[in-house]
Design a protein around this motif. Sequence first.
Motif, PDB file in Angstrom:
ATOM      1  N   CYS A   1       1.631   3.349   2.190  1.00  0.00           N
ATOM      2  CA  CYS A   1       3.207   3.301   3.418  1.00  0.00           C
ATOM      3  C   CYS A   1       3.940   2.393   2.686  1.00  0.00           C
ATOM      4  O   CYS A   1       5.001   2.592   4.193  1.00  0.00           O
TER       5      CYS A   1
ATOM      6  N   ARG B   1      -4.935  -0.864   7.464  1.00  0.00           N
ATOM      7  CA  ARG B   1      -6.244  -2.592   7.090  1.00  0.00           C
ATOM      8  C   ARG B   1      -5.596  -3.085   7.541  1.00  0.00           C
ATOM      9  O   ARG B   1      -4.062  -3.097   8.698  1.00  0.00           O
TER      10      ARG B   1
ATOM     11  N   HIS C   1       0.145  -6.217   1.886  1.00  0.00           N
ATOM     12  CA  HIS C   1      -0.622  -7.307   2.374  1.00  0.00           C
ATOM     13  C   HIS C   1      -1.249  -7.926   1.890  1.00  0.00           C
ATOM     14  O   HIS C   1      -0.813  -8.203   0.934  1.00  0.00           O
TER      15      HIS C   1
ATOM     16  N   CYS D   1       0.625  -2.506   9.729  1.00  0.00           N
ATOM     17  CA  CYS D   1       0.351  -1.070   8.444  1.00  0.00           C
ATOM     18  C   CYS D   1       0.350  -0.184   9.370  1.00  0.00           C
ATOM     19  O   CYS D   1      -1.232   0.116   9.807  1.00  0.00           O
TER      20      CYS D   1
ATOM     21  N   CYS E   1      -1.714   2.264   7.686  1.00  0.00           N
ATOM     22  CA  CYS E   1      -3.248   2.612   6.743  1.00  0.00           C
ATOM     23  C   CYS E   1      -4.292   2.168   7.232  1.00  0.00           C
ATOM     24  O   CYS E   1      -6.014   2.594   6.376  1.00  0.00           O
TER      25      CYS E   1
ATOM     26  N   CYS F   1       0.884  -0.875   0.158  1.00  0.00           N
ATOM     27  CA  CYS F   1       0.251  -0.144   0.039  1.00  0.00           C
ATOM     28  C   CYS F   1       0.938   1.256   0.055  1.00  0.00           C
ATOM     29  O   CYS F   1       2.013   1.171  -0.239  1.00  0.00           O
TER      30      CYS F   1
HETATM   31 ZN   LIG Z   1      -1.159  -1.042   4.616  1.00  0.00          ZN
END
Ligand SMILES: [Zn+2]
Length: 447
Positions: free
Chosen positions: A266, A331, A271, A327, A329, A264
């Motif tokens: 980041c 997720r 993932h 992470c 983000c 992603c």
């Molecule tokens: Zn992420």
Amino acid sequence: MMATTNAEKYWNPILETLPQEKLRALQLKKFQRILRWSYENSPFYRRLYHDAGLEPGDIKTFDDIKKVPKTEKSMLRVVQGKTPYPYGDILCVPIEQVTEYHQTSGTTGQPVYQADTWQDWEWWSEAWAYILYAQGYRDSDRVFFPFGYNVFIAFWTAHYGAEKLGCEVIPGGVLNTEARILKMQEVRATAFMATPTYVLGMGDTARRKLDIDPAKDLQIRTITVAGEPGGSIPATKKRMEEIWGAKVYDHVGATEIGAWGYECVCQSGLHINEALFLVEIEDIQTGEFITEPGRPGKVVITALDRMAQPCIRFDSKDLVQLSEEECKCGRTFRLLQDGIISRTDNITKVKGVLLAPTSIEEVVRGILELGDEYEVIIAKQGDIDDITLNVELLPGQENNTGTIKNNLVDQLRVKTNLGYNIEFHEYGTLPRYDVKAKRFKDLRKGG
Ligand SMILES: [Zn+2]
């Protein structure tokens, strides 16, 4: 966190933030469904499970999944080439429902044919929409595809995923490298997708042959790579990002499986798409399943929604390890550290030491006086294994070979525990590749 744009209307990220226990429950439900579907519709899967004394109803809990026999490429080769031609009896739908033909490249043996229905094709696009959304693609993006649209899946499905997300898609099929670069410049493309080898090769062509500086003269801001480990090798990624002045994101997928993992924005690892795939990580020595971070194992993977030619507990030969980090983000999908570390069939023993080609790449690409290309040749001198590393010197570095050589040898010793013969070559003289590179040559097998 993610910005809100019009792409939201094409994409809803709810599944990506489900708590892990809810994801496991969803995966179990989907696994039971695909297992039953395959058992009832494919003679190949019915034989496999019958021989193991297993019926779909036996899988009641998440742990029961381990009882289901694994599949691998060699098993597919046995049934293929027969009726229904050419897929064989792994096929779960009448042949009339198949709308897409693709095949593996066959670099590791006879190609595997892959059937998809239109529903499967939409599923592929959805898997790619996860990837692209996570990597910051939005409907304002103009995405260029510099690859040969042919029997190999490559970026076919990324093309459809980008359309699904609302991006504008430009197919750069039969053009040569120069024409592709000029077209990207002309249409002001903001993103493209290629193998790491080709991302570096295009950058080199732009600068040497067209006098174009990709970072300054083009508007590429995002590059998604696949097909080789380079996207998760820090030194290779840094080279690509500097040449293009863009963010480079990795993704992982395969013809027989689907596009199952992605980085992603980041950039903290890959993932696993746990809404569409079940990934189990198995210790290569003991066969035990690994749930803790930092311990490498191979991926056993199930595509939970792929219907025509299902992929159930497939031994992908990819080596991975879970990350310690969560992470930023948001997720909840589990994160793999360093992407695909290697493929189990790429690791070779040299002088009794296990050698993964990716560790050599990381060292070479981290030395700024060297060009992008290199070549590793393993041969036998009498009874002793001998490794030669061919590298290219960048113009103007001819008088620094002593220092560069010491630096290379030291770093390689630390990284791989092995000694190397270093041979310097003039810039631009080692082989160039358009798609997947073959930089690792083991001459010990078959003389
Ligand atoms: Zn992420």
